[in-house]
Scaffold this motif. Structure first.
Motif, PDB file in Angstrom:
ATOM      1  N   PRO A   1      -4.448   6.926  -1.563  1.00 24.03           N
ATOM      2  CA  PRO A   1      -3.124   7.368  -1.107  1.00 24.03           C
ATOM      3  C   PRO A   1      -3.192   8.533  -0.129  1.00 24.03           C
ATOM      4  O   PRO A   1      -2.395   8.592   0.822  1.00 24.03           O
ATOM      5  CB  PRO A   1      -2.414   7.767  -2.412  1.00 24.03           C
ATOM      6  CG  PRO A   1      -3.466   7.892  -3.437  1.00 24.03           C
ATOM      7  CD  PRO A   1      -4.545   6.962  -3.035  1.00 24.03           C
ATOM      8  N   THR A   2      -4.125   9.451  -0.318  1.00 22.45           N
ATOM      9  CA  THR A   2      -4.248  10.581   0.602  1.00 22.45           C
ATOM     10  C   THR A   2      -4.605  10.100   2.003  1.00 22.45           C
ATOM     11  O   THR A   2      -3.989  10.501   3.005  1.00 22.45           O
ATOM     12  CB  THR A   2      -5.327  11.565   0.105  1.00 22.45           C
ATOM     13  OG1 THR A   2      -5.030  11.971  -1.229  1.00 22.45           O
ATOM     14  CG2 THR A   2      -5.398  12.789   1.003  1.00 22.45           C
TER      15      THR A   2
ATOM     16  N   TYR B   1      -4.200   7.082   3.155  1.00 21.94           N
ATOM     17  CA  TYR B   1      -3.170   6.187   3.681  1.00 21.94           C
ATOM     18  C   TYR B   1      -2.008   6.982   4.269  1.00 21.94           C
ATOM     19  O   TYR B   1      -1.423   6.584   5.287  1.00 21.94           O
ATOM     20  CB  TYR B   1      -2.665   5.242   2.593  1.00 21.94           C
ATOM     21  CG  TYR B   1      -1.826   4.112   3.165  1.00 21.94           C
ATOM     22  CD1 TYR B   1      -2.426   3.094   3.906  1.00 21.94           C
ATOM     23  CD2 TYR B   1      -0.448   4.087   2.993  1.00 21.94           C
ATOM     24  CE1 TYR B   1      -1.668   2.082   4.455  1.00 21.94           C
ATOM     25  CE2 TYR B   1       0.315   3.069   3.545  1.00 21.94           C
ATOM     26  CZ  TYR B   1      -0.307   2.074   4.276  1.00 21.94           C
ATOM     27  OH  TYR B   1       0.455   1.060   4.831  1.00 21.94           O
TER      28      TYR B   1
ATOM     29  N   CYS C   1       1.263   6.729  -6.753  1.00 22.69           N
ATOM     30  CA  CYS C   1       0.097   7.573  -7.055  1.00 22.69           C
ATOM     31  C   CYS C   1       0.379   9.036  -6.745  1.00 22.69           C
ATOM     32  O   CYS C   1      -0.104   9.934  -7.445  1.00 22.69           O
ATOM     33  CB  CYS C   1      -1.116   7.098  -6.255  1.00 22.69           C
ATOM     34  SG  CYS C   1      -1.783   5.505  -6.777  1.00 22.69           S
TER      35      CYS C   1
ATOM     36  N   CYS D   1       0.836  -1.219   0.000  1.00 20.31           N
ATOM     37  CA  CYS D   1       0.000   0.000   0.000  1.00 20.31           C
ATOM     38  C   CYS D   1       0.860   1.254   0.000  1.00 20.31           C
ATOM     39  O   CYS D   1       0.534   2.241  -0.677  1.00 20.31           O
ATOM     40  CB  CYS D   1      -0.923   0.005   1.214  1.00 20.31           C
ATOM     41  SG  CYS D   1      -2.287  -1.167   1.124  1.00 20.31           S
TER      42      CYS D   1
ATOM     43  N   SER E   1       0.888   4.011  -2.900  1.00 19.11           N
ATOM     44  CA  SER E   1       0.536   5.387  -2.546  1.00 19.11           C
ATOM     45  C   SER E   1       1.605   6.365  -3.017  1.00 19.11           C
ATOM     46  O   SER E   1       1.280   7.457  -3.515  1.00 19.11           O
ATOM     47  CB  SER E   1       0.343   5.510  -1.032  1.00 19.11           C
ATOM     48  OG  SER E   1      -0.732   4.704  -0.589  1.00 19.11           O
TER      49      SER E   1
END
Length: 319
Positions: free
Chosen positions: A97-98, A100, A64, A57, A61
């Motif tokens: 991503p934000t 996370y 991204c 992840c 992220s």
């Protein structure tokens, strides 16, 4: 096998119940539900170590972030020409991503999350902003210590005071952003004609409140569109009473099995729940949204490894 068999039974009953659903089932049901959503659920529920998944992840992220920032700069600078002055997919692509980065919690990752949130505000739609803000409030104002809470309070006050000025500056330099436009004109609550879609579907629900019209039932009534609300979509698919019963049993079952999780594990589930369920209140469809099935798969993973996480929490508490 059992999950695919259940999907096949639901699709078959839906076609028998309402033959008009056949086109949507063969197009969206096979392409999204069977080939994307269910595999994501099974993959998440079957992993052996959640920490390995978190490392993946983080890499995703960061990738991204790079792509999102490059796209955002091109959009803001006017070098990327689009038919509209916002990109709905852009905001939803940066949603995970934000959130996370906020979940990771360090100053560095919070800075990355803030930059992504800023570009979501400038270039994307309103929908993804809500779960990001809710999760930030959760991590900062509820989970955080006294110092974190004070910083959060100061940041919120400063943003509230400066936000109108920032909006007017951007408007004066000629920057077009749909979300900022809605803020400036007091139309941020505009539902983009969703109420009309809901009105059409509610009339159909009143005609069949007990059984509904089967999965993808809203597609025929809305000429291929969908409800933009998970509850209304469930009601038109399965009637009013069965979904309410299933939701209550679902909440009770998972609360009983997951209430012993550590704060960090609970925050991870909360992140995925906000990321998947909040957007489904205003957009997309639960039958084709991979985020929703990722959330369900994560819940299943934690139930499957319940004893391991309870033991880990007990060891931490003793230490």
């Amino acid at each position: 096998v059992g999950l695919y068999l259940l999907a096949f039974i639901l699709f078959s009953i839906s076609i028998l119940l309402s033959p008009n659903n056949k086109d949507a089932i063969f197009s969206e049901g096979i392409r999204f539900t069977l080939c994307i959503c269910i595999p994501i659920f099974l993959s998440m529920a079957s992993i052996s170590n959640i920490q390995i998944f978190h490392r993946v992840c983080l890499v995703i992220s960061l990738c991204c972030f790079v792509i999102g920032i490059v796209y955002g700069f091109l959009f803001v600078s006017g070098k990327l020409i689009l038919d509209d002055f916002y990109n709905m997919s852009y905001g939803y692509a940066l949603l995970f991503p934000t959130m996370y980065f906020i979940y990771r919690g360090s100053s560095f990752y919070l800075l990355l999350g803030f930059l992504l949130f800023l570009f979501m505000l400038l270039c994307g739609s309103r929908g993804p902003l809500v779960p990001v803000l809710l999760f930030f409030i959760w991590k900062s104002a509820i989970r955080g210590g006294t110092k974190t809470k004070m910083i959060f309070f100061c940041v919120i006050v400063i943003l509230i005071l400066l936000f109108p000025l920032i909006l007017n500056i951007l408007d004066n330099i000629g920057f077009d952003s749909r979300t900022l436009y809605l803020f400036l004109n007091g139309e941020i609550g505009n539902d983009s004609n969703r109420s009309e879609l809901h009105s059409v579907i509610m009339q159909k629900i009143e005609l069949s409140p007990f059984w509904g019209y089967g999965v993808f039932g809203d597609r025929f009534f809305l000429d291929g569109g969908y409800c933009h609300n998970i509850f209304i979509e469930l009601f038109v698919d399965f009637g009013v009473f069965l979904p309410i019963l299933i939701i209550l049993l679902f909440l009770f079952y998972y609360w009983c099995n997951l209430k012993h999780l550590s704060n960090l594990d609970f925050d991870w589930i909360f992140l995925l729940g906000l990321m998947s369920c909040i957007p489904l209140l205003v957009s997309s469809s639960y039958l084709i949204d991979f985020r929703f099935f990722l959330f369900l798969g994560t819940l299943s993973y934690y139930v499957k490894h319940k004893k391991k996480f309870i033991a880990s929490k007990n060891i931490t508490a003793k230490n």
